[in-house]
Design an enzyme around this catalytic site. Structure first.
Site, mmCIF file in Angstrom:
data_model
loop_
_atom_site.group_PDB
_atom_site.id
_atom_site.type_symbol
_atom_site.label_atom_id
_atom_site.label_comp_id
_atom_site.label_asym_id
_atom_site.label_seq_id
_atom_site.Cartn_x
_atom_site.Cartn_y
_atom_site.Cartn_z
ATOM 1 N N LYS A 114 -86.460 24.125 -58.194
ATOM 2 C CA LYS A 114 -85.684 22.703 -58.749
ATOM 3 C C LYS A 114 -86.467 22.742 -60.311
ATOM 4 O O LYS A 114 -85.577 22.471 -61.355
ATOM 5 C CB LYS A 114 -86.162 21.640 -57.847
ATOM 6 N N GLN B 44 -89.898 15.495 -52.448
ATOM 7 C CA GLN B 44 -89.493 16.373 -51.694
ATOM 8 C C GLN B 44 -89.953 15.950 -50.151
ATOM 9 O O GLN B 44 -90.910 15.812 -49.791
ATOM 10 C CB GLN B 44 -90.352 17.653 -51.873
ATOM 11 N N ASP C 134 -81.610 12.090 -55.449
ATOM 12 C CA ASP C 134 -81.398 12.484 -54.222
ATOM 13 C C ASP C 134 -80.249 11.568 -53.745
ATOM 14 O O ASP C 134 -79.576 12.279 -52.878
ATOM 15 C CB ASP C 134 -82.760 12.354 -53.379
#
Ligand code: NAD
Length: 285
Positions: free
Chosen positions: A51, A95, A118
């Site tokens: 990422k 995460q 997200d």
């Protein structure tokens, strides 16, 4: 037809690189993504590294905050509070999974919705349910729609879409997006009866189950578009191999188009994360 997610992701990143340049030139904004990783999970470390790398490649700022497993929930909340108030940070990603002593939903709720790239915050999922503008949409589901359109074109209306899986991360949001695209949507899950029969009705079949090679060729209608979200590691001849939730070799002979694993939905997930960060930065300006 094989739907090439690697290529689609590269195309999207190229478009985003142009947008990033424009944002910098026109508004003096460089989109910034901060990824927070708690603990040592090896798969998470790989995801985070990718990422960060891809974010930088399109010209955005990417920071990584690595915290030890024993980090307390309060300490993590304090870090999120700082990031929420930092104007150079447009996207925050924690995460998952988090260590057991930290409550995931508390953490997700602590990210301001405008930076929740997200798309897991209840404000963003609520906006998605309501079909309201301004939602940040979860990345993997966004990727699924882009890939389906690569084969079917932009108009998905009237297609019968069957989604196997009802998680908050994939199944539910992808079903809602397909509904927004005017598909007729069926959500199947672990308690569904006659799964094979239901799948066989699908023009678009999305598999988000987490079971290796679960979807069989005789569950698939001839010519259907198959989007395989699954990422499963299996042992084969003493080696680890990645396979999807669809029996790829057999289903490829029946369907009209299919996403491979690896190289299908996976690369689109990160590309859509970058897209959400650019979107968040544009709204900020
Ligand atoms: P999950 O475990 O949260 O959900 C799985 C869903 O499958 C559940 O809703 C369950 O009802 C359904 N299910 C389980 N067994 C079933 C059965 N026998 N019949 C019908 N339905 C059944 O998983 P998830 O987070 O939604 O992920 C699903 C898969 O997608 C996993 O393989 C995961 O690794 C993968 N994934 C990939 C990406 C990506 O970037 N490509 C992102 C997220 C998840």
């Amino acid at each position: 037809m094989i739907i090439d997610g690697k290529q689609a992701a590269a195309d999207l990143r190229a478009e985003l690189a142009i947008e990033v340049k424009q944002l910098r030139q026109e508004k003096n904004i460089t989109p910034g993504l901060t990824v927070v990783l708690v603990g040592e999970d090896p798969a998470s470390q790989v995801y985070v590294r990718n990422k960060v790398k891809q974010t930088r490649e399109v010209g955005m700022i990417s920071e990584q905050i690595k915290l030890p497993t024993e980090t307390s929930q309060d300490d993590l909340l304090a870090i999120l509070d700082k990031l929420n108030n930092d104007p150079s940070v447009h996207g925050i990603l924690v995460q998952l999974p988090l260590p057991q002593h930290i409550d995931e939903s508390t953490i997700i709720a602590a990210i301001v919705p405008e930076k929740d790239v997200d798309g897991f915050h209840a404000m963003n999922s609520g906006r998605l349910v309501n079909g309201e503008a301004g939602a940040l949409i979860p990345c993997t589901p966004q990727g699924c729609i882009i890939l389906a359109k690569k084969h079917l074109g932009d108009d998905l209306s009237g297609q019968h879409a069957v989604v196997i899986g009802r998680s908050n991360i994939v199944g539910k949001p992808v079903a809602l997006l397909l509904l927004q695209e005017n598909c007729t949507v069926t959500i199947a899950h672990s308690r569904t009866k006659n799964l094979a029969e239901i799948c066989k009705q699908a023009d678009i079949l999305v598999a988000a189950v987490g079971r290796p090679e679960f979807v069989q060729a005789d569950w698939v209608k001839a010519g259907a578009t198959v989007i395989d979200v699954g990422i499963n590691r299996i042992e084969l001849d003493g080696k680890t191999k990645l396979v999807g939730d669809v029996d790829y070799a057999a289903v490829a002979d029946v369907c009209g188009a299919i996403t491979p694993v690896p190289g299908g939905v996976g690369p689109m997930t990160i590309a859509c994360l970058l897209k959400n960060t650019v979107e968040a930065a544009r709204r900020f300006g």
